[in-house]
Design an enzyme around this catalytic site. Sequence first.
Site, short mmCIF file in Angstrom:
data_model
loop_
_atom_site.label_atom_id
_atom_site.label_comp_id
_atom_site.label_asym_id
_atom_site.label_seq_id
_atom_site.Cartn_x
_atom_site.Cartn_y
_atom_site.Cartn_z
N SER A 186 0.86 -1.19 0.00
CA SER A 186 0.00 0.00 0.00
C SER A 186 0.89 1.23 0.00
O SER A 186 1.62 1.47 0.97
CB SER A 186 -0.88 0.01 1.25
OG SER A 186 -1.39 1.32 1.45
N HIS B 16 -1.30 -1.34 -4.22
CA HIS B 16 -2.58 -1.00 -3.57
C HIS B 16 -2.63 0.51 -3.32
O HIS B 16 -1.71 1.09 -2.73
CB HIS B 16 -2.65 -1.78 -2.26
CG HIS B 16 -3.94 -1.66 -1.52
ND1 HIS B 16 -5.05 -2.40 -1.80
CD2 HIS B 16 -4.29 -0.87 -0.46
CE1 HIS B 16 -6.03 -2.10 -0.96
NE2 HIS B 16 -5.59 -1.16 -0.14
N ASP C 74 -4.84 3.48 -1.54
CA ASP C 74 -5.89 3.77 -0.55
C ASP C 74 -6.44 5.17 -0.75
O ASP C 74 -5.74 6.15 -0.50
CB ASP C 74 -5.32 3.64 0.86
CG ASP C 74 -5.12 2.19 1.25
OD1 ASP C 74 -6.10 1.43 1.16
OD2 ASP C 74 -4.00 1.82 1.63
N MET D 149 -8.96 8.05 0.39
CA MET D 149 -9.73 8.48 1.57
C MET D 149 -10.21 9.91 1.36
O MET D 149 -9.45 10.76 0.91
CB MET D 149 -8.83 8.46 2.81
CG MET D 149 -8.18 7.10 3.04
SD MET D 149 -7.06 7.20 4.44
CE MET D 149 -6.47 5.51 4.49
N HIS E 7 -8.62 0.99 -3.57
CA HIS E 7 -9.53 0.77 -2.43
C HIS E 7 -10.17 2.11 -2.08
O HIS E 7 -9.50 3.01 -1.58
CB HIS E 7 -8.67 0.21 -1.27
CG HIS E 7 -9.41 0.04 0.02
ND1 HIS E 7 -8.77 -0.19 1.21
CD2 HIS E 7 -10.74 0.07 0.32
CE1 HIS E 7 -9.65 -0.31 2.19
NE2 HIS E 7 -10.86 -0.13 1.68
N MET F 42 -12.21 4.35 0.09
CA MET F 42 -12.81 4.59 1.42
C MET F 42 -13.45 5.97 1.34
O MET F 42 -12.98 6.94 1.95
CB MET F 42 -11.71 4.54 2.49
CG MET F 42 -11.22 3.13 2.76
SD MET F 42 -9.60 3.11 3.57
CE MET F 42 -8.56 3.23 2.12
N MET G 293 -11.14 -6.04 5.91
CA MET G 293 -10.36 -5.05 6.67
C MET G 293 -9.96 -5.66 8.01
O MET G 293 -10.81 -6.10 8.78
CB MET G 293 -11.21 -3.79 6.95
CG MET G 293 -11.49 -2.89 5.76
SD MET G 293 -10.06 -2.27 4.85
CE MET G 293 -9.00 -1.63 6.15
N GLY H 196 -2.76 4.18 8.17
CA GLY H 196 -1.81 3.07 8.12
C GLY H 196 -1.22 2.88 9.52
O GLY H 196 -1.45 3.70 10.42
N ASP I 231 -6.33 -6.54 4.63
CA ASP I 231 -5.78 -5.19 4.59
C ASP I 231 -5.79 -4.55 5.97
O ASP I 231 -6.86 -4.35 6.55
CB ASP I 231 -6.63 -4.36 3.60
CG ASP I 231 -6.12 -2.96 3.38
OD1 ASP I 231 -5.04 -2.62 3.88
OD2 ASP I 231 -6.82 -2.19 2.68
#
Length: 218
Positions: A8, A33, A35, A37, A66, A68, A139, A146, A177
């Site tokens: 990630s 990966h 992330d 957000m 991913h 979020m 999750m 992180g 994850d």
Amino acid sequence: MAVLIAPSILAADFSRLADEIRRVEEGGADWIHCDIMDGHFVDNISFGPAMVKTVRQLTLLPVDVHLMIERPDHFVPRFAEAGANSITVHVERESKHDVSETLKEIRELGCRAGLTLNPETHFSAVEPYLSVIDLLLVMTVHPGFGGQRFCPSELEKVRRGSAWNRANESQITIEVDGGINADNARLCIEAGANVLVAGTSIFKAREYAAEIRALRGG
Ligand code: DX5
Ligand code: ZN
């Protein structure tokens, strides 16, 4: 099925992103990966489609996105356009979208469709969608940051996903994850995880290749 490692980049040094990606690639990473957000669905803001496009230009590895975020349906086309190979959305009501429609949209855009759930969400929330997803992300921390501690109790969801695969002769990819490191990787693999996402354990290690090997089981 061989276990895949997905670093990630949330934990990478963004000022040297090209070098960080090259080092994990050379170290044997299988996916990258990303992330995403939005400061609403989770209490943190990371980066958006422009960053994913940069990652796409820096690697030939599959780019695993991913989301979020709230209203992922609205943003999915931009991440597909940026070069995502797989796009994972949250099942929780707070992500404010029609889960079936979003999964369909992701597939129509040519990406693998993933669904994920937070530690406090019951496995039953994803069950209705198991026949229409390519990837189930479990999750193992509460999303947003992180470097958090791995919750072993979440492995039960990995086991249930694996059992569903066996019972239905299906091959949904099962990804874990959050807080994954060389000490708990084996537990995840034994529970049936096919893809291990790892941020801190890889990017804070001195030797990325050695850490990736350790995650895979040495
Ligand atoms: C959690 C993210 C994870 C996280 C993984 O909010 O979805 O991908 O960044 O990082 P580590 O491995 O540091 O827990
Ligand atoms: Zn993630």
